[in-house]
Scaffold this motif. Structure first.
Motif, PDB file in Angstrom:
ATOM      1  N   TYR A  16       3.005  14.304   1.616  1.00  0.00           N
ATOM      2  CA  TYR A  16       2.542  14.707   2.936  1.00  0.00           C
ATOM      3  C   TYR A  16       1.108  14.268   3.245  1.00  0.00           C
ATOM      4  CZ  TYR A  16       6.756  17.485   2.531  1.00  0.00           C
ATOM      5  OH  TYR A  16       8.060  17.880   2.344  1.00  0.00           O
ATOM      6  N   TYR A  27       2.665  18.266   8.184  1.00  0.00           N
ATOM      7  CA  TYR A  27       1.861  19.497   8.137  1.00  0.00           C
ATOM      8  C   TYR A  27       2.729  20.697   7.759  1.00  0.00           C
ATOM      9  CZ  TYR A  27      -2.490  17.545   9.953  1.00  0.00           C
ATOM     10  OH  TYR A  27      -3.665  16.844  10.097  1.00  0.00           O
ATOM     11  N   LEU A  28       3.987  20.677   8.204  1.00  0.00           N
ATOM     12  CA  LEU A  28       4.893  21.752   7.815  1.00  0.00           C
ATOM     13  C   LEU A  28       5.107  21.739   6.302  1.00  0.00           C
ATOM     14  CD1 LEU A  28       6.766  24.010   8.908  1.00  0.00           C
ATOM     15  CD2 LEU A  28       8.576  22.296   9.046  1.00  0.00           C
ATOM     16  N   LYS A  53       3.007  20.873   4.155  1.00  0.00           N
ATOM     17  CA  LYS A  53       1.790  21.411   3.532  1.00  0.00           C
ATOM     18  C   LYS A  53       1.559  22.875   3.906  1.00  0.00           C
ATOM     19  CE  LYS A  53      -1.965  19.004   3.501  1.00  0.00           C
ATOM     20  NZ  LYS A  53      -2.183  19.061   2.037  1.00  0.00           N
ATOM     21  N   ASN A  54       2.509  23.444   4.662  1.00  0.00           N
ATOM     22  CA  ASN A  54       2.439  24.837   5.100  1.00  0.00           C
ATOM     23  C   ASN A  54       1.259  25.102   6.025  1.00  0.00           C
ATOM     24  OD1 ASN A  54       3.902  27.269   5.037  1.00  0.00           O
ATOM     25  ND2 ASN A  54       2.360  28.217   3.705  1.00  0.00           N
ATOM     26  N   ASN A  55       0.806  24.051   6.725  1.00  0.00           N
ATOM     27  CA  ASN A  55      -0.229  24.222   7.745  1.00  0.00           C
ATOM     28  C   ASN A  55       0.499  24.394   9.077  1.00  0.00           C
ATOM     29  OD1 ASN A  55      -2.290  23.971   9.664  1.00  0.00           O
ATOM     30  ND2 ASN A  55      -3.462  22.560   8.364  1.00  0.00           N
ATOM     31  N   LEU A  56       0.908  25.620   9.334  1.00  0.00           N
ATOM     32  CA  LEU A  56       1.783  25.889  10.472  1.00  0.00           C
ATOM     33  C   LEU A  56       1.082  25.692  11.807  1.00  0.00           C
ATOM     34  CD1 LEU A  56       3.763  29.001   9.167  1.00  0.00           C
ATOM     35  CD2 LEU A  56       4.292  26.575   8.951  1.00  0.00           C
ATOM     36  N   ARG A  86       9.966  28.733  10.760  1.00  0.00           N
ATOM     37  CA  ARG A  86       9.010  29.124   9.717  1.00  0.00           C
ATOM     38  C   ARG A  86       8.057  30.211  10.229  1.00  0.00           C
ATOM     39  NH1 ARG A  86       6.668  26.073   5.494  1.00  0.00           N
ATOM     40  NH2 ARG A  86       8.558  24.781   5.538  1.00  0.00           N
TER      41      ARG A  86
END
Length: 203
Positions: A113, A145-146, A148-151, A187
């Motif tokens: 990512y 970004y999803l 990397k969990n940067n919502l 999410r």
């Protein structure tokens, strides 16, 4: 007369190179990606013999795209990188953007990512303003970004992608943009808005 004969031969070579690429596109549309690659490689070899770097870059990228669709991201990246280098040599900014987009998509498929974001953000540095063709890049960026969990950033990119597709009236990348927006909304577990319209998160 010698010059005329040479021009006629060169024109035939160009037409054959184009024909092989068209045949590759037909097989791509038909879902026969291995056959598509076979014809596109034939086209690529002919463009290399002719020496037209712009067409070499474009067809090289096309071969890579077939590999990406097949899920062979490593092989796809090799073609994309080669195409990118050629496009940069001839200062073809539009082809550079296409390559960076596809490189980003391949890295997303590989779960790399950070590398995807690095490639995709170069596109927006090159673009003076967003266009409808940026929708795919924004969707790939949202997915990265999803991953990397940067919502927050994922939502912003997905919203921009869908907004461009809506404005573009059946833009070709609409399906993927909506898919990624749905993933982000799921999410988050909440409604999301695009151009002041509210959409529910998938159940």
């Amino acid at each position: 007369e010698v010059a005329l004969k040479a021009a006629e031969v060169a024109d035939v070579r160009v037409q054959i190179a184009r024909l092989y690429n068209v045949l590759g596109m037909v097989f791509t549309a038909d879902g026969n990606f291995e056959k598509a690659i076979e014809y596109k490689v034939q086209s690529l070899e002919r463009w290399r013999a002719i020496g037209n770097k712009m067409y070499i870059a474009a067809v090289t990228n096309n071969v890579g795209e077939n590999y990406r669709i097949m899920g062979d991201y490593q092989q796809a990246l090799q073609y994309y990188q080669s195409s990118l280098e050629m496009a940069q040599q001839v200062h073809d900014v539009s082809q550079v953007v296409v390559c960076l987009n596809n490189i980003g998509g391949a890295y997303v498929g590989m779960g790399e990512y950070d590398l995807a974001i690095q490639a995709l953000e170069q596109i927006f540095a090159l673009s003076k303003e967003k266009t409808f063709t940026d929708a795919e890049s924004l969707a790939f960026l949202a997915e990265a970004y999803l991953g990397k969990n940067n919502l927050e950033k994922a939502l912003a990119a997905a919203q921009d992608a869908v907004s461009l597709c809506i404005a573009g009236d059946e833009a070709p990348f609409g399906g993927n943009a909506w898919r990624v927006l749905g993933l982000v909304a799921g999410r988050l577990g909440q409604q999301v808005t695009v151009d002041e319209r509210v959409y529910d998160a998938p159940a």
